[in-house]
Design a protein around this motif. Structure first.
Motif, PDB file in Angstrom:
ATOM      1  N   CYS A  91     -20.228  33.595 -20.520  1.00 12.01           N
ATOM      2  CA  CYS A  91     -19.462  34.424 -21.436  1.00 12.01           C
ATOM      3  C   CYS A  91     -20.367  35.173 -22.397  1.00 12.01           C
ATOM      4  O   CYS A  91     -21.312  34.602 -22.946  1.00 12.01           O
ATOM      5  CB  CYS A  91     -18.470  33.557 -22.222  1.00 12.01           C
ATOM      6  SG  CYS A  91     -17.381  34.492 -23.311  1.00 12.01           S
ATOM      7  N   GLU A  92     -20.057  36.438 -22.607  1.00 18.03           N
ATOM      8  CA  GLU A  92     -20.823  37.238 -23.556  1.00 18.03           C
ATOM      9  C   GLU A  92     -20.678  36.684 -24.970  1.00 18.03           C
ATOM     10  O   GLU A  92     -19.798  35.896 -25.266  1.00 18.03           O
ATOM     11  CB  GLU A  92     -20.372  38.704 -23.507  1.00 18.03           C
ATOM     12  CG  GLU A  92     -21.065  39.529 -22.432  1.00 18.03           C
ATOM     13  CD  GLU A  92     -22.581  39.547 -22.562  1.00 18.03           C
ATOM     14  OE1 GLU A  92     -23.091  39.480 -23.699  1.00 18.03           O
ATOM     15  OE2 GLU A  92     -23.260  39.630 -21.527  1.00 18.03           O
ATOM     16  N   LYS A  93     -21.578  37.124 -25.848  1.00 20.77           N
ATOM     17  CA  LYS A  93     -21.561  36.666 -27.229  1.00 20.77           C
ATOM     18  C   LYS A  93     -20.774  37.659 -28.081  1.00 20.77           C
ATOM     19  O   LYS A  93     -20.641  38.819 -27.670  1.00 20.77           O
ATOM     20  CB  LYS A  93     -22.981  36.476 -27.758  1.00 20.77           C
ATOM     21  CG  LYS A  93     -23.851  37.720 -27.774  1.00 20.77           C
ATOM     22  CD  LYS A  93     -24.473  37.982 -26.460  1.00 20.77           C
ATOM     23  CE  LYS A  93     -25.145  39.292 -26.293  1.00 20.77           C
ATOM     24  NZ  LYS A  93     -25.380  39.670 -24.935  1.00 20.77           N
ATOM     25  N   ALA A  94     -20.276  37.195 -29.201  1.00 15.81           N
ATOM     26  CA  ALA A  94     -20.213  35.800 -29.602  1.00 15.81           C
ATOM     27  C   ALA A  94     -19.235  35.072 -28.688  1.00 15.81           C
ATOM     28  O   ALA A  94     -18.169  35.592 -28.363  1.00 15.81           O
ATOM     29  CB  ALA A  94     -19.755  35.693 -31.048  1.00 15.81           C
ATOM     30  N   ILE A  95     -19.598  33.843 -28.290  1.00 15.19           N
ATOM     31  CA  ILE A  95     -18.832  33.151 -27.267  1.00 15.19           C
ATOM     32  C   ILE A  95     -17.392  32.893 -27.692  1.00 15.19           C
ATOM     33  O   ILE A  95     -16.476  32.931 -26.880  1.00 15.19           O
ATOM     34  CB  ILE A  95     -19.559  31.850 -26.846  1.00 15.19           C
ATOM     35  CG1 ILE A  95     -18.940  31.283 -25.579  1.00 15.19           C
ATOM     36  CG2 ILE A  95     -19.606  30.834 -28.005  1.00 15.19           C
ATOM     37  CD1 ILE A  95     -19.777  30.217 -24.902  1.00 15.19           C
ATOM     38  N   THR A  96     -17.167  32.623 -28.980  1.00 14.98           N
ATOM     39  CA  THR A  96     -15.825  32.515 -29.557  1.00 14.98           C
ATOM     40  C   THR A  96     -15.888  33.085 -30.969  1.00 14.98           C
ATOM     41  O   THR A  96     -16.955  33.510 -31.419  1.00 14.98           O
ATOM     42  CB  THR A  96     -15.333  31.053 -29.608  1.00 14.98           C
ATOM     43  OG1 THR A  96     -16.315  30.255 -30.286  1.00 14.98           O
ATOM     44  CG2 THR A  96     -15.089  30.481 -28.220  1.00 14.98           C
ATOM     45  N   VAL A  97     -14.768  33.037 -31.699  1.00 16.01           N
ATOM     46  CA  VAL A  97     -14.796  33.547 -33.075  1.00 16.01           C
ATOM     47  C   VAL A  97     -14.924  32.431 -34.100  1.00 16.01           C
ATOM     48  O   VAL A  97     -15.123  32.695 -35.289  1.00 16.01           O
ATOM     49  CB  VAL A  97     -13.559  34.421 -33.400  1.00 16.01           C
ATOM     50  CG1 VAL A  97     -13.469  35.594 -32.447  1.00 16.01           C
ATOM     51  CG2 VAL A  97     -12.281  33.601 -33.406  1.00 16.01           C
ATOM     52  N   ASN A  98     -14.825  31.176 -33.647  1.00 13.76           N
ATOM     53  CA  ASN A  98     -15.054  30.049 -34.560  1.00 13.76           C
ATOM     54  C   ASN A  98     -15.436  28.806 -33.768  1.00 13.76           C
ATOM     55  O   ASN A  98     -15.269  28.748 -32.542  1.00 13.76           O
ATOM     56  CB  ASN A  98     -13.839  29.784 -35.462  1.00 13.76           C
ATOM     57  CG  ASN A  98     -12.584  29.441 -34.689  1.00 13.76           C
ATOM     58  OD1 ASN A  98     -12.578  28.558 -33.840  1.00 13.76           O
ATOM     59  ND2 ASN A  98     -11.485  30.141 -34.987  1.00 13.76           N
ATOM     60  N   ALA A  99     -15.944  27.807 -34.470  1.00 15.62           N
ATOM     61  CA  ALA A  99     -16.461  26.602 -33.827  1.00 15.62           C
ATOM     62  C   ALA A  99     -15.360  25.772 -33.170  1.00 15.62           C
ATOM     63  O   ALA A  99     -15.590  25.153 -32.126  1.00 15.62           O
ATOM     64  CB  ALA A  99     -17.209  25.749 -34.859  1.00 15.62           C
ATOM     65  N   ALA A 100     -14.170  25.748 -33.751  1.00 12.56           N
ATOM     66  CA  ALA A 100     -13.071  24.961 -33.190  1.00 12.56           C
ATOM     67  C   ALA A 100     -12.685  25.473 -31.805  1.00 12.56           C
ATOM     68  O   ALA A 100     -12.422  24.681 -30.887  1.00 12.56           O
ATOM     69  CB  ALA A 100     -11.863  24.992 -34.125  1.00 12.56           C
ATOM     70  N   GLN A 101     -12.656  26.785 -31.639  1.00 10.39           N
ATOM     71  CA  GLN A 101     -12.346  27.363 -30.331  1.00 10.39           C
ATOM     72  C   GLN A 101     -13.374  26.927 -29.291  1.00 10.39           C
ATOM     73  O   GLN A 101     -13.031  26.540 -28.173  1.00 10.39           O
ATOM     74  CB  GLN A 101     -12.326  28.887 -30.412  1.00 10.39           C
ATOM     75  CG  GLN A 101     -11.134  29.479 -31.122  1.00 10.39           C
ATOM     76  CD  GLN A 101     -11.132  31.000 -31.056  1.00 10.39           C
ATOM     77  OE1 GLN A 101     -12.144  31.629 -30.720  1.00 10.39           O
ATOM     78  NE2 GLN A 101      -9.999  31.604 -31.371  1.00 10.39           N
ATOM     79  N   LEU A 102     -14.658  27.001 -29.666  1.00  9.63           N
ATOM     80  CA  LEU A 102     -15.729  26.629 -28.736  1.00  9.63           C
ATOM     81  C   LEU A 102     -15.631  25.166 -28.346  1.00  9.63           C
ATOM     82  O   LEU A 102     -15.761  24.818 -27.165  1.00  9.63           O
ATOM     83  CB  LEU A 102     -17.092  26.927 -29.353  1.00  9.63           C
ATOM     84  CG  LEU A 102     -18.303  26.548 -28.494  1.00  9.63           C
ATOM     85  CD1 LEU A 102     -18.275  27.255 -27.152  1.00  9.63           C
ATOM     86  CD2 LEU A 102     -19.598  26.842 -29.236  1.00  9.63           C
ATOM     87  N   GLU A 103     -15.409  24.290 -29.313  1.00  9.97           N
ATOM     88  CA  GLU A 103     -15.308  22.860 -29.018  1.00  9.97           C
ATOM     89  C   GLU A 103     -14.174  22.574 -28.046  1.00  9.97           C
ATOM     90  O   GLU A 103     -14.302  21.743 -27.148  1.00  9.97           O
ATOM     91  CB  GLU A 103     -15.126  22.056 -30.310  1.00  9.97           C
ATOM     92  CG  GLU A 103     -16.361  21.986 -31.180  1.00  9.97           C
ATOM     93  CD  GLU A 103     -17.582  21.434 -30.451  1.00  9.97           C
ATOM     94  OE1 GLU A 103     -17.449  20.424 -29.734  1.00  9.97           O
ATOM     95  OE2 GLU A 103     -18.678  22.025 -30.587  1.00  9.97           O
ATOM     96  N   GLU A 104     -13.059  23.254 -28.227  1.00 10.88           N
ATOM     97  CA  GLU A 104     -11.920  23.054 -27.326  1.00 10.88           C
ATOM     98  C   GLU A 104     -12.275  23.458 -25.899  1.00 10.88           C
ATOM     99  O   GLU A 104     -11.968  22.742 -24.939  1.00 10.88           O
ATOM    100  CB  GLU A 104     -10.717  23.867 -27.813  1.00 10.88           C
ATOM    101  CG  GLU A 104      -9.462  23.620 -26.990  1.00 10.88           C
ATOM    102  CD  GLU A 104      -8.273  24.441 -27.466  1.00 10.88           C
ATOM    103  OE1 GLU A 104      -7.329  24.612 -26.675  1.00 10.88           O
ATOM    104  OE2 GLU A 104      -8.294  24.913 -28.630  1.00 10.88           O
ATOM    105  N   VAL A 105     -12.950  24.588 -25.762  1.00 12.91           N
ATOM    106  CA  VAL A 105     -13.343  25.065 -24.431  1.00 12.91           C
ATOM    107  C   VAL A 105     -14.350  24.117 -23.787  1.00 12.91           C
ATOM    108  O   VAL A 105     -14.251  23.779 -22.598  1.00 12.91           O
ATOM    109  CB  VAL A 105     -13.933  26.492 -24.521  1.00 12.91           C
ATOM    110  CG1 VAL A 105     -14.559  26.894 -23.179  1.00 12.91           C
ATOM    111  CG2 VAL A 105     -12.855  27.491 -24.919  1.00 12.91           C
TER     112      VAL A 105
END
Length: 321
Positions: A91-105
């Protein structure tokens, strides 16, 4: 060789498609919000299949990896769909818009036994591996500080996604992700103290900011980001015996190491700037094959934690958060 599907047909997707062609890779499929754009993309790059919807592409069992090149405000949903379908994701950057989204993925990816990585050139340029080796060898002594700048001067348009709050626009996620990744690459641990100030655009998105960070080892970072004033893409890693200087650091292939005790300057070269996306593809395919190990996942995770902390201090939220 893995089979790839591409989501999104913007500038970076075109650049990636050109990379695949140079590598002799076949692009199996493409999907885009506008079908006409996807068809033109397929014609240009010899893509075998044009999928009318993203869901249709994810349903194709022949696809191993989805390369996501949509705006970052859509990455979270795009990645979740791909991971749920059992696809690996670059996935291109930024990978998500916040840390919670990234952790869920990432938790979902672990459950589905698939690889999720950020297309961050700094993680894969050979130069950075060589520089970290020189630091371990004592080239600059004990690391004390990282100074890193990134500034663009884009023509202002309040409806453009770069400036629109509803599209997660602003300097922090658009260009700050590079500066933060550079800084974290040379820190021994994530910062636990962050001080920051910001100037907003009339849209409510961040135009420019100053960010100072420190970790428990006493290593500090000074970062400057601007969206309407050009800055040199310059990163400096300073130790008690010398410093490393890198220009055009997102895709750098050359750096200098200055010994402050002797004045001697060492030139370090590795890799090629024009092969930046090739290194990303190679690293992703190796990771999928279980044959490659680097710090991309850790850097991505820590970078998003830092960016989220900064944004939280500002009190800035995107409308869809």
């Amino acid at each position: 060789m893995s089979t790839w599907g591409i989501l999104g047909c913007g500038t970076i997707a075109n650049e990636m498609a050109e990379t695949f062609i140079k590598m002799g890779h076949e692009i199996y499929g493409v999907s885009n919000r506008t079908l006409e754009k996807a068809e033109k993309f397929a014609e240009t790059y010899g893509v075998k299949h044009v999928f009318k919807t993203y869901e249709e592409m994810l349903a194709d069992e022949k696809i191993d990896i989805i390369y996501i090149a949509t705006p970052h405000s859509r990455h979270y949903e795009n990645m979740k769909q791909a991971v749920k379908a059992g696809k690996h994701v670059l996935c291109e950057k930024a990978i998500t818009v916040n840390a919670a989204q990234l952790e869920e993925v990432l938790k979902l990816a672990e459950k589905k036994h698939v690889v999720v990585r950020e297309a961050m050139t700094i993680s894969h340029m050979p130069l950075y591996k060589k520089l970290k080796e020189r630091i371990k060898e004592g080239a600059i002594g004990k690391t004390k500080m990282v100074q890193v700048n990134f500034g663009s001067n884009k023509g202002y348009d309040s409806t453009n996604r770069f400036f629109a709050l509803e599209a997660a626009g602003g300097a922090l996620l658009d260009i700050g992700v590079y500066a933060t990744s550079f800084a974290r690459t040379f820190l021994s641990e994530i910062p636990n103290t962050i001080l920051t100030t910001v100037e907003y655009l009339e849209t409510g998105a961040d135009e420019q900011s100053g960010i100072i960070m420190k970790n428990t080892k006493g290593e500090m970072v000074v970062m400057c980001l601007t969206l309407r004033a050009k800055q040199p893409k310059r990163g400096v890693v300073t130790g008690d015996k010398g410093y490393i200087e890198v220009y055009e650091y997102p895709r750098a292939c050359k750096a200098t190491i200055t010994n402050t005790e002797t004045g001697e300057v060492e030139i370090v070269e590795a890799g090629k700037t024009e092969d930046a996306l090739k290194y990303e593809v190679e690293a992703m395919e190796a990771a999928v094959g279980g044959e490659y190990s680097d710090d991309n996942p850790e850097i991505t995770r820590d970078t998003m934690k830092i960016l989220t902390s900064v944004k939280t201090q500002w009190g800035m939220k995107y409308p869809f958060e």
